[in-house]
Enzyme design. Structure first.
Site, mmCIF file in Angstrom:
data_model
loop_
_atom_site.group_PDB
_atom_site.id
_atom_site.type_symbol
_atom_site.label_atom_id
_atom_site.label_comp_id
_atom_site.label_asym_id
_atom_site.label_seq_id
_atom_site.Cartn_x
_atom_site.Cartn_y
_atom_site.Cartn_z
ATOM 1 N N HIS A 95 7.186 -6.897 -42.118
ATOM 2 C CA HIS A 95 7.632 -7.181 -40.751
ATOM 3 C C HIS A 95 8.128 -8.617 -40.685
ATOM 4 C CE1 HIS A 95 7.871 -7.021 -36.382
ATOM 5 N NE2 HIS A 95 7.431 -8.261 -36.401
ATOM 6 N N ASP A 175 1.353 -1.278 -25.925
ATOM 7 C CA ASP A 175 2.152 -2.435 -26.318
ATOM 8 C C ASP A 175 3.566 -2.344 -25.762
ATOM 9 O OD1 ASP A 175 3.022 -4.774 -27.961
ATOM 10 O OD2 ASP A 175 4.259 -3.210 -28.859
ATOM 11 N N ARG A 182 5.958 -8.656 -20.400
ATOM 12 C CA ARG A 182 5.990 -10.031 -20.893
ATOM 13 C C ARG A 182 7.413 -10.565 -20.928
ATOM 14 N NH1 ARG A 182 4.141 -9.144 -26.434
ATOM 15 N NH2 ARG A 182 4.674 -11.326 -26.745
ATOM 16 N N SER A 197 0.740 -7.524 -30.331
ATOM 17 C CA SER A 197 1.885 -6.629 -30.193
ATOM 18 C C SER A 197 2.372 -6.151 -31.553
ATOM 19 C CB SER A 197 3.012 -7.341 -29.446
ATOM 20 O OG SER A 197 4.182 -6.561 -29.412
ATOM 21 N N LYS A 201 1.093 -2.094 -33.686
ATOM 22 C CA LYS A 201 2.018 -1.082 -34.193
ATOM 23 C C LYS A 201 1.904 -0.925 -35.700
ATOM 24 C CE LYS A 201 5.730 -2.919 -32.277
ATOM 25 N NZ LYS A 201 5.281 -3.929 -31.300
#
Length: 438
Positions: A95, A175, A182, A197, A201
């Site tokens: 990620h 989320d 947000r 967040s 996931k």
């Protein structure tokens, strides 16, 4: 601080106002109350206004490690949790926190899969100046982002071994709801909320191992390296506490990554990397992340350079694109209009700030201002030089591409103070600054 439980006929065990006050006043929210807050918000019992107040309290007061762990776990519990144990091989994911010209996922996934490791790369779309992996791949004619779980598993279990696709709506729905809130309440930058967040996931996804590319600099989410390090450490701790082998690399995003910023042009650059060429910085980071992923997956001695140079990664790329109905040999979109910016004098490129280039590409149509907007796949910027390069007067510095020349003035306006020429080459630090472990 003790939170009261509702009395009388109310069925809810806690009061959102008390949870908000506890965090607003700098206290630690008890685990049961925090889990209830996430669940009640997902169910619609806690309002957007109340959750926005709570998010602002977190932004201002922060959270302790155990609170972040509970928040993350509660968001995971709001939806389904996948498992890849039936694949019979290790799974490892990557990620990135996002940046300008960051197309690393495209060459990385098929490269890592060359070594018998499954790569479940559940990706997203861009919003604002940072591009989305799915937007880039949708430049390829026919390519399909939405896959069923059965299709995803079959692709990872077969000869391809890697999949880049959209995450299902069942993963951490809390989320998704909180992130949208947000985004419009000025609380996106809160490290506990960013970390929970991302990691909710990734943990719900069920991967065995995870490598985080946490960027810092002008084109990154976290411009300050110390804040980026804190975010990396928080996410590594969350992954480790949840049984996912997790490490992070801190990487520099002060300058755009590679030479292409956009969608179709970033796919072209990714294919160049898979062919053994491409910009040195994109190749360097692709190899560094591949080594990190394969080390976590139990292959620390994998020769990733050879797999990139001998065609194996390219073969995997083509198989991966075809498996999702794309044509890897089809022509990619090109823009109708271009505008070339040239050097006003002889000199050395001393600066190219990533953020203005990202904003400029966005204004050309490569990004979206709202989630429902469509991107223009052919729009973007191609750089012809990078900091440290010597140029002559009149030499092309970068080319802007768009479908409508009316987009050029505002795109150029974003670049007014984004680059400079001088007499002396700048000092250029390493691309990968640190490795963060548990």
């Amino acid at each position: 601080m003790t939170l009261r439980r509702d009395q009388g006929p109310a069925v809810e065990p806690f009061d959102a106002i008390d949870v908000i006050r506890a965090k607003r006043d700098g206290g630690v929210v008890p685990e049961a109350a925090l889990r209830w807050m996430v669940d009640a918000y997902t169910r619609g019992y806690v309002s957007d206004a109340q959750m926005a107040s709570f998010a602002m309290a977190v932004f201002q007061r922060g959270m302790q490690r155990d609170e972040i762990r509970v928040l993350t776990d509660a968001m995971i519990a709001s939806g389904e949790r996948m498992s890849f144990t039936s694949l019979g091989k290790k799974t490892v994911d990557k990620h990135s926190t996002g940046g300008v010209g960051d197309k690393i996922t495209l060459p990385l996934a098929p490269l890592v899969a060359c070594f018998g490791v499954a790569v479940p790369q559940l990706s997203g779309r861009g919003l604002g100046h940072t591009g989305g992996t799915l937007d880039k791949l949708e430049s390829i004619p026919g390519w399909r982002a939405a896959l069923s779980n059965e299709e995803m598993f079959a692709q990872m279990q077969g000869v391809v071994g890697a999949v880049i696709c959209a995450a299902g709506s069942g993963l951490a729905p809390a989320d998704k709801k909180l992130y949208a809130l947000r985004d419009v309440t000025g609380t996106v930058e809160a490290i506990p909320l960013i970390a929970s967040s991302i990691m909710s996931k990734k943990i719900a996804e069920g991967t065995d191992a995870l490598v985080l590319d946490v960027k810092f600099g002008s084109g990154a989410f976290m411009q300050d390296i110390d804040r980026a390090r804190e975010l990396a450490q928080t996410m590594v701790a969350l992954g480790t506490d949840s049984g996912v082998a997790t490490t992070a690399l801190l990487t520099d995003m002060n300058v755009p990554l590679g030479l292409a910023i956009g969608n179709a042009n970033e796919v072209r650059e990714s294919v160049e990397i898979l062919a053994g060429g491409g910009p040195a910085d994109v190749r360097e980071l692709t190899l560094a992340l591949a080594r990190e992923m394969l080390t976590l997956a139990g292959h620390p001695d994998a020769d990733v350079e050879a797999a990139l140079d001998d065609g194996r990664a390219m073969d995997n790329w083509k198989a991966m694109i075809r498996a999702q109905d794309g044509d890897p040999d089809a022509a990619l979109p090109t823009a109708r209009e271009t505008h070339v910016v040239t050097a006003p004098a002889d000199g050395v490129v001393t600066r190219m700030d990533a953020l203005p280039f990202g904003i400029s590409a966005w204004r050309l149509g490569a990004g979206r201002a709202r989630a429902e907007d469509q991107v223009v796949h052919a729009a973007g910027i191609d750089l012809h030089v990078k900091p440290g390069d010597r140029v002559a007067a009149g030499q092309a510095l970068f080319t802007l591409s768009a479908e409508d020349e009316a987009r050029f003035p505002r795109a150029l306006e974003a670049l007014d103070d984004a680059w400079s020429l001088g007499d002396t080459a700048p000092e250029i630090g390493p691309l990968v600054r640190e490795r963060i472990t548990a």
